[in-house]
Design a protein around this motif. Structure first.
Motif, PDB file in Angstrom:
ATOM      1  N   ASP A  54      45.599  29.240  46.197  1.00 57.71           N
ATOM      2  CA  ASP A  54      45.209  30.603  46.496  1.00 57.71           C
ATOM      3  C   ASP A  54      44.202  31.053  45.449  1.00 57.71           C
ATOM      4  OD1 ASP A  54      45.012  33.212  47.130  1.00 57.71           O
ATOM      5  OD2 ASP A  54      47.156  33.590  47.283  1.00 57.71           O
ATOM      6  N   SER A  55      42.905  30.928  45.775  1.00 58.23           N
ATOM      7  CA  SER A  55      41.893  31.206  44.755  1.00 58.23           C
ATOM      8  C   SER A  55      41.939  32.673  44.331  1.00 58.23           C
ATOM      9  CB  SER A  55      40.501  30.837  45.257  1.00 58.23           C
ATOM     10  OG  SER A  55      40.180  31.578  46.402  1.00 58.23           O
ATOM     11  N   ARG A  56      42.383  33.548  45.248  1.00 55.43           N
ATOM     12  CA  ARG A  56      42.484  34.967  44.889  1.00 55.43           C
ATOM     13  C   ARG A  56      43.463  35.158  43.732  1.00 55.43           C
ATOM     14  NH1 ARG A  56      44.126  40.218  46.331  1.00 55.43           N
ATOM     15  NH2 ARG A  56      46.239  39.641  46.855  1.00 55.43           N
ATOM     16  N   ILE A  58      44.378  32.898  41.520  1.00 60.32           N
ATOM     17  CA  ILE A  58      43.867  32.308  40.290  1.00 60.32           C
ATOM     18  C   ILE A  58      42.860  33.248  39.630  1.00 60.32           C
ATOM     19  CG2 ILE A  58      42.452  30.427  39.380  1.00 60.32           C
ATOM     20  CD1 ILE A  58      45.222  29.581  39.922  1.00 60.32           C
ATOM     21  N   VAL A  59      41.996  33.845  40.456  1.00 63.07           N
ATOM     22  CA  VAL A  59      41.029  34.789  39.894  1.00 63.07           C
ATOM     23  C   VAL A  59      41.773  35.940  39.222  1.00 63.07           C
ATOM     24  CG1 VAL A  59      39.238  36.465  40.462  1.00 63.07           C
ATOM     25  CG2 VAL A  59      39.163  34.192  41.458  1.00 63.07           C
ATOM     26  N   ILE A  62      43.130  34.774  35.919  1.00 65.32           N
ATOM     27  CA  ILE A  62      42.072  34.689  34.903  1.00 65.32           C
ATOM     28  C   ILE A  62      41.671  36.094  34.446  1.00 65.32           C
ATOM     29  CG2 ILE A  62      39.691  33.982  34.458  1.00 65.32           C
ATOM     30  CD1 ILE A  62      40.111  31.663  36.361  1.00 65.32           C
ATOM     31  N   ASN A  63      41.505  37.002  35.430  1.00 73.27           N
ATOM     32  CA  ASN A  63      41.175  38.393  35.087  1.00 73.27           C
ATOM     33  C   ASN A  63      42.174  38.967  34.101  1.00 73.27           C
ATOM     34  OD1 ASN A  63      38.996  38.563  36.745  1.00 73.27           O
ATOM     35  ND2 ASN A  63      40.082  39.513  38.444  1.00 73.27           N
ATOM     36  N   ILE A  66      41.557  37.568  30.670  1.00 71.39           N
ATOM     37  CA  ILE A  66      40.328  38.104  30.064  1.00 71.39           C
ATOM     38  C   ILE A  66      40.560  39.524  29.573  1.00 71.39           C
ATOM     39  CG2 ILE A  66      37.950  38.837  30.491  1.00 71.39           C
ATOM     40  CD1 ILE A  66      37.665  36.641  32.516  1.00 71.39           C
ATOM     41  N   GLY A 212      38.413  45.312  44.284  1.00 68.50           N
ATOM     42  CA  GLY A 212      38.672  43.874  44.266  1.00 68.50           C
ATOM     43  C   GLY A 212      39.145  43.348  42.931  1.00 68.50           C
ATOM     44  N   PHE A 213      39.153  44.199  41.898  1.00 69.58           N
ATOM     45  CA  PHE A 213      39.624  43.736  40.604  1.00 69.58           C
ATOM     46  C   PHE A 213      41.086  44.129  40.437  1.00 69.58           C
ATOM     47  CE2 PHE A 213      40.452  43.837  36.129  1.00 69.58           C
ATOM     48  CZ  PHE A 213      39.778  42.733  35.663  1.00 69.58           C
TER      49      PHE A 213
END
Lengths: 266, 358
Positions: A54-56, A58-59, A62-63, A66, A212-213
């Motif tokens: 699920d790339s969403r 993972i993003v 990562i967010n 960060i 989206g964030f």
């Protein structure tokens, strides 16, 4: 160190068991092929696979990291300078007022902070997203850093600074060669506190995410409505692993500082 | 000082690397499209494969965000700051969003798949003619119970079964004034939207006689408690019951024959939308026969999409606990917006009932 008695050892074991059991239980079931936390069927990595597919997700992971690192860093810089500023104020009344203002921010509820940030950002027309989340995380971390750095500053002997001055140190030298090295354990502690605060904050973050964030806490919270799925376990396992790595890193930094200090004394 | 500098540099480098990684992953998802659609939905409330399919079919890049309560969603939409093109509020929230002028009327000519919806779920009081909303999922309020922990004769075909003496301290209720007072109203055969002090009084008095059976009034924690066999009976929503039943096969769900509440989550287009055309496309896409069936299969809630029923597993569709027959459906009632004054009264009666618990 004195040897611990059997009773105190048992007590220690008990405390750690209570602290770690839920996390280990959670991680244990993240490897369960049965699909629920009732009984363990067999070992599988499919839930971790699901997270990585699920790339969403993972993003978002990562967010989260960060935002935690950056907000921790920025808050540490601001908070450290703030603490030095507060200590350097001679007027006692003024100093106490500033300290109280700092503490009020620590105890004020996250929901209030979050809602007021939402209103502020929309009022001045800032688009919700990475920047708004970062700014609000910095904001609620600064008071914590101040509180972590302050004790170190207060325990520092002021004659150290006077001595440095007498030996011809400039203001900058005093700051970078005397004060900062002395309080660096406090600074690191402040940074790691800010990091964890940022990682697990839900209430403030919920209000200021957008476009989206998103961060993990917000995502997991809305996922959990439909019952905790084992994907949540798997993400939690990953986050726990990252945290352990960070702590190990912190340990090594500490070791190095200590050995460097020991070398300097020789 | 050197440590501090080194640590700072390390953190900055790490952040840059992570930024690049995140950017790479995001751009992989939306190769070269500028058209975006921002969707605000409940957590775990869509089959994510459908989002990918929609992106491929239309070339629109989807940003998907989640919320966990109507009120939280409403706050974010009211404040602006983020432009949502689709939101999925429950019926009472649709009504208040309508009143606050937060919605864009739907252009029905752009949603031909509307014909797939069952007529029972269209043109309801909270949104006549479906001017602003179309149903996404629906369900009822009912009783979830564990036959292994209670006596055999209790099947909860009638609300009165809850009053059974054998259920002493075994009943959990959801912490919602309309659900609980509504249950009281149902048992005395009154409307869930009644605005009459006398009748509300009667309903509350009836509820107070239930108090010896009540173990607790709680929220979402009911789900894990029921799954782990720690509770026997609970008043809850069908969707939550479905989640519990998929985890614990002993559990059963019943809709009492006197009737109960019918709820909806609905797709709407908020005023903040920047891609109204894309939003219509998405609504139409979700109402497609195959897509609706796939989504219902994944989420496990009841779909109002009649066409989808034809291709779904017959066992699911004929399960009257989640797809009640027409006769029972007539007895279900949708919550109307009571207005502040009457909502306040419902809350007061609910509070009185809660205080009567020992």
């Amino acid at each position: 160190m004195k040897k611990l008695s059997a009773a105190s050892k048992a007590y220690l074991v008990l405390v750690f068991a209570v602290l770690y059991a839920p996390i280990l239980y959670l991680i244990f079931y993240s490897f369960n092929s049965g699909g629920n936390m009732n009984n363990f069927e067999s070992f599988t990595l499919e839930h971790y696979q699901a997270v990585f597919d699920d790339s969403r997700l993972i993003v978002i992971l990562i967010n989260t990291v960060i935002v935690a690192l950056l907000s921790g860093l920025i808050a540490t810089v601001i908070g450290t300078l703030g603490a030095i500023g507060i200590v350097s104020i001679k007027d006692k009344k003024m100093r106490n007022t500033l300290l109280s203002l700092n503490n009020v921010l620590i105890v004020s509820p996250d929901v209030v902070i979050g809602a007021s940030f939402l209103i502020l950002f929309t009022m001045i027309g800032v688009k919700l997203g990475f920047a708004s989340v970062l700014v609000s995380h910095v904001a609620f971390s600064v008071p914590i850093v101040v509180l972590m750095v302050l004790p170190k500053l207060l325990e520092m002997n002021t004659s150290l600074i006077d001595a440095a001055r007498d030996l011809g140190a400039t203001k900058r030298d005093v700051l970078t060669r005397v004060i900062l090295p002395y309080i660096s354990p406090g600074i690191f502690a402040g940074f790691f506190m800010a990091l964890t605060y940022s990682l697990d904050d839900f209430a403030v973050t919920f209000f200021v995410t957008g476009n989206g964030f998103s961060t993990l806490s917000v995502e997991i919270y809305s996922m959990a409505r439909a019952g905790i799925s084992l994907t949540v376990n798997a993400i939690s396992g990953l986050v726990f692993a990252i945290t352990v790595l960070v702590v190990i890193g912190y340990y090594f930094i500490n070791q190095r500082t200590k050995s460097a200090m020991a070398e300097g004394q020789r | 000082m050197r440590d501090l500098l080194q640590a700072t540099i390390a953190i900055v480098i790490l952040c840059v690397l992570l930024f690049v990684a995140a950017g790479q992953m995001q751009s992989k998802g939306n190769a070269g499209s500028k058209d975006t659609l921002t969707i605000f939905n409940w957590g775990e409330y869509i089959d994510t494969d459908l989002i990918k399919k929609f992106e491929q079919e239309t070339g629109i890049n989807v940003i998907y965000e989640t919320f966990d309560s109507n009120e939280a969603m409403l706050t974010k939409i009211q404040q602006g700051g983020s432009a949502y093109d689709i939101a999925v509020p429950s019926e009472y929230t649709v009504e208040s969003m309508k009143e606050d002028n937060l919605l864009i009327p739907l252009d029905h000519t752009l949603i031909p798949n509307m014909k797939n919806l069952n007529a029972d779920f269209l043109n309801l009081s909270f949104d006549p003619n479906n001017e602003f909303s179309l149903p996404y999922f629906w369900g009822t309020v009912g009783i979830v119970y564990n036959p292994k922990l209670i006596e055999d004769h209790l099947t909860f075909e009638t609300w009165d079964d809850l009053w059974d003496e054998s259920l002493k301290r075994k009943v959990f209720l959801v912490d919602g004034s309309r659900e609980v007072i509504g249950m009281g109203l149902n048992t005395i055969g009154e409307s869930l939207n009644i605005k009459d002090d006398e009748i509300l009084r009667q309903a509350t008095d009836k509820l107070i006689t239930l108090s010896p059976n009540i173990k607790a009034i709680i929220g979402d924690e009911i789900t894990p408690l029921m799954i782990n066999n720690e509770a026997a009976v609970a008043l809850t929503w069908a969707g939550q019951a479905a989640d519990m039943m998929s985890e614990n096969e002993d559990l059963n769900y019943a809709i009492p024959k006197e009737g109960t509440n019918l709820w909806f989550d609905n797709m709407v287009i908020p005023k903040t939308s920047k891609n109204v055309e894309g939003a219509h496309k998405f609504i139409n896409f979700m109402l497609d026969q195959e897509n609706a069936a796939q989504n219902a299969d994944y989420v496990g809630y009841s779909t109002p999409n009649e066409a989808a029923w034809d291709i779904m597993d017959p066992e699911v569709i004929t399960d009257e606990r989640f797809y009640p027959n027409h006769e029972l459906r007539d007895k279900l009632e949708v919550y109307e917006n009571l207005g502040l004054e009457w909502l306040g009264k419902y809350n007061e009666y609910f509070l009185e009932f809660k205080m009567s618990l020992k």
